[in-house]
Design a protein around this motif. Structure first.
Motif, short mmCIF file in Angstrom:
data_model
loop_
_atom_site.label_atom_id
_atom_site.label_comp_id
_atom_site.label_asym_id
_atom_site.label_seq_id
_atom_site.Cartn_x
_atom_site.Cartn_y
_atom_site.Cartn_z
N PHE A 135 -4.41 3.00 -4.34
CA PHE A 135 -3.14 3.00 -3.64
C PHE A 135 -2.86 1.65 -2.98
N GLU A 136 -3.83 1.13 -2.23
CA GLU A 136 -3.62 -0.13 -1.51
C GLU A 136 -3.45 -1.30 -2.46
N MET A 137 -4.28 -1.38 -3.50
CA MET A 137 -4.19 -2.49 -4.43
C MET A 137 -2.88 -2.45 -5.20
N TYR A 138 -2.45 -1.23 -5.54
CA TYR A 138 -1.17 -1.11 -6.23
C TYR A 138 -0.02 -1.57 -5.33
N ARG A 139 -0.02 -1.12 -4.07
CA ARG A 139 1.08 -1.48 -3.16
C ARG A 139 1.10 -2.98 -2.88
N LYS A 140 -0.06 -3.61 -2.82
CA LYS A 140 -0.11 -5.05 -2.60
C LYS A 140 0.54 -5.81 -3.76
N ARG A 141 0.40 -5.26 -4.97
CA ARG A 141 0.94 -5.94 -6.13
C ARG A 141 2.39 -5.57 -6.42
N HIS A 142 2.70 -4.26 -6.33
CA HIS A 142 4.02 -3.81 -6.78
C HIS A 142 4.92 -3.30 -5.65
N GLY A 143 4.36 -2.92 -4.53
CA GLY A 143 5.19 -2.41 -3.44
C GLY A 143 5.56 -0.96 -3.62
N GLN A 144 6.72 -0.68 -4.14
CA GLN A 144 7.23 0.69 -4.25
C GLN A 144 6.53 1.48 -5.35
N ILE A 145 6.60 2.82 -5.20
CA ILE A 145 6.04 3.72 -6.19
C ILE A 145 6.99 3.80 -7.39
N VAL A 146 6.59 3.19 -8.49
CA VAL A 146 7.38 3.20 -9.72
C VAL A 146 6.47 3.71 -10.84
N PRO A 147 6.78 4.86 -11.44
CA PRO A 147 5.88 5.45 -12.44
C PRO A 147 5.43 4.50 -13.54
N ASP A 148 6.35 3.74 -14.12
CA ASP A 148 5.97 2.83 -15.21
C ASP A 148 4.95 1.79 -14.74
N GLN A 149 5.12 1.29 -13.52
CA GLN A 149 4.19 0.30 -13.00
C GLN A 149 2.84 0.93 -12.68
N ILE A 150 2.85 2.20 -12.27
CA ILE A 150 1.59 2.89 -12.01
C ILE A 150 0.83 3.10 -13.31
N ILE A 151 1.55 3.50 -14.38
CA ILE A 151 0.92 3.67 -15.69
C ILE A 151 0.30 2.36 -16.15
N GLU A 152 1.04 1.28 -15.99
CA GLU A 152 0.52 -0.03 -16.40
C GLU A 152 -0.70 -0.42 -15.57
#
Length: 326
Positions: free
Chosen positions: A209-226
């Motif tokens: 969760f933290e590493m994703y938010r640092k890189r992408h910010g908002q919860i976006v399904p496509d970016q989470i899949i990537e």
């Protein structure tokens, strides 16, 4: 190194990693339930479905409720993939190769198993589930850290890394697949706040969760899949796990990338090449569940190929020739 020793080290690491990931899935489910809308029931069946043990569960339990699923996935000795069963097998494998691993590793896996076994003996179940599952995860991290820092980085360590990375890749795929099974009966929630709650729970279950938010910010399904499937740097992403698994496998065999000397190297290299170039849009065109299911199938085939290449005892056939006596 004897194949028996290599196999025990390989499975020791896989079983510890498996126990950790089961704890991750259940802890994330607890957090998700707290955020669900009041009209949405608790979801426990998907945890068993994605573990692949649905038929076994139905042999011993009649309902997919909280108590039964937690007991089955955490303490049930009849389930070979429960946390307790995994740690028992990890401990037995570690015991058989004590001369190859460090004393610190043996002490940790033994302490880890005894902690979970003691918790299983409580009549009233797990008193504080979140704290228990966090302790399981931290105990696994400690074991991995001790392996990294107290064991010689030779063949044995590479087999441990290979087992850990293949197991982590498989369980990351299953963690993502839980999202599909939970949404399956309620497709109207897709794109709604409930959907975002599930994606956030998915990230937390992989400590992403933290590493994703640092890189992408908002919860976006496509970016989470990537991030969870295709990222080459995040340590729990499927792509990164397979990069590390292939490195371990090639260090064991001494084969350079682009070549292979056994079926395991060929299968792993092919899967890794697919992940090197595939994009999220292509995954969505295939279907996320179908893609993950195919990935899990290929990972199972890689595991079977590793066994065949390094652990299986070759069958010797003795040719006989009939001779006529005149």
């Amino acid at each position: 190194m004897l194949s028996r020793v290599a196999e025990s080290i390989y499975w020791m690491a896989r079983y510890v990693e498996r126990a950790e990931n089961i704890a991750r899935i259940m802890d994330a489910n607890y957090h998700m339930i707290l955020d669900l809308p009041p009209d949405v029931g608790e979801q426990w069946e998907p945890l068993v479905v994605t573990s692949g043990d649905e038929d076994l569960f139905k042999e011993y339990y009649t309902q997919f409720n909280r108590e039964n699923v937690i007991q089955f996935l955490t303490f049930d000795h009849r389930n070979p993939n429960s946390i307790l069963s995994c740690l028992q097998m990890a401990r037995e494998n570690a015991r058989s190769v004590r001369e190859w691993i460090s004393s610190e590793m043996w002490q940790q896996v033994n302490t880890f198993f005894l902690m979970v076994k003691q918790e299983s003996r409580k009549d009233d179940g797990i008193e504080l589930p979140h704290e228990f599952f966090v302790e399981v995860m931290m105990s696994s991290h400690l074991f991995a850290g001790l392996s990294e820092n107290t064991m010689t980085h030779g063949e044995g360590w590479e087999f441990a890394r290979l087992g850990r990375m293949l197991e982590r890749a498989d369980k990351t795929a299953r963690i993502i697949d839980v999202k599909y099974f939970i949404l399956l009966p309620s497709v109207e929630y897709i794109g709604m706040p409930y959907d975002h709650i599930l994606w956030g729970a998915l990230l937390r279950s992989a400590s992403a969760f933290e590493m994703y938010r640092k890189r992408h910010g908002q919860i976006v399904p496509d970016q989470i899949i990537e991030f969870m499937i295709l990222d080459s740097e995040f340590p729990r992403a499927i792509h990164h796990c397979l990069i590390m698994a292939e490195l371990a496998l090639r260090n064991i065999s001494g084969t350079s990338r682009g070549r292979f000397t056994n079926r395991a190297e060929k299968a792993l290299g092919r899967l890794l090449a697919d992940l090197d170039y595939i994009q999220v849009e292509e995954i969505k065109a295939i279907g996320l569940h179908q893609f993950l299911d195919n990935t899990q199938t290929q990972l199972n085939q890689i595991g079977a190929a590793v066994h065949e290449a390094f652990f299986a005892i070759p069958t010797l056939t003795v040719a006989t020739q009939s001779q006529s006596i005149e």
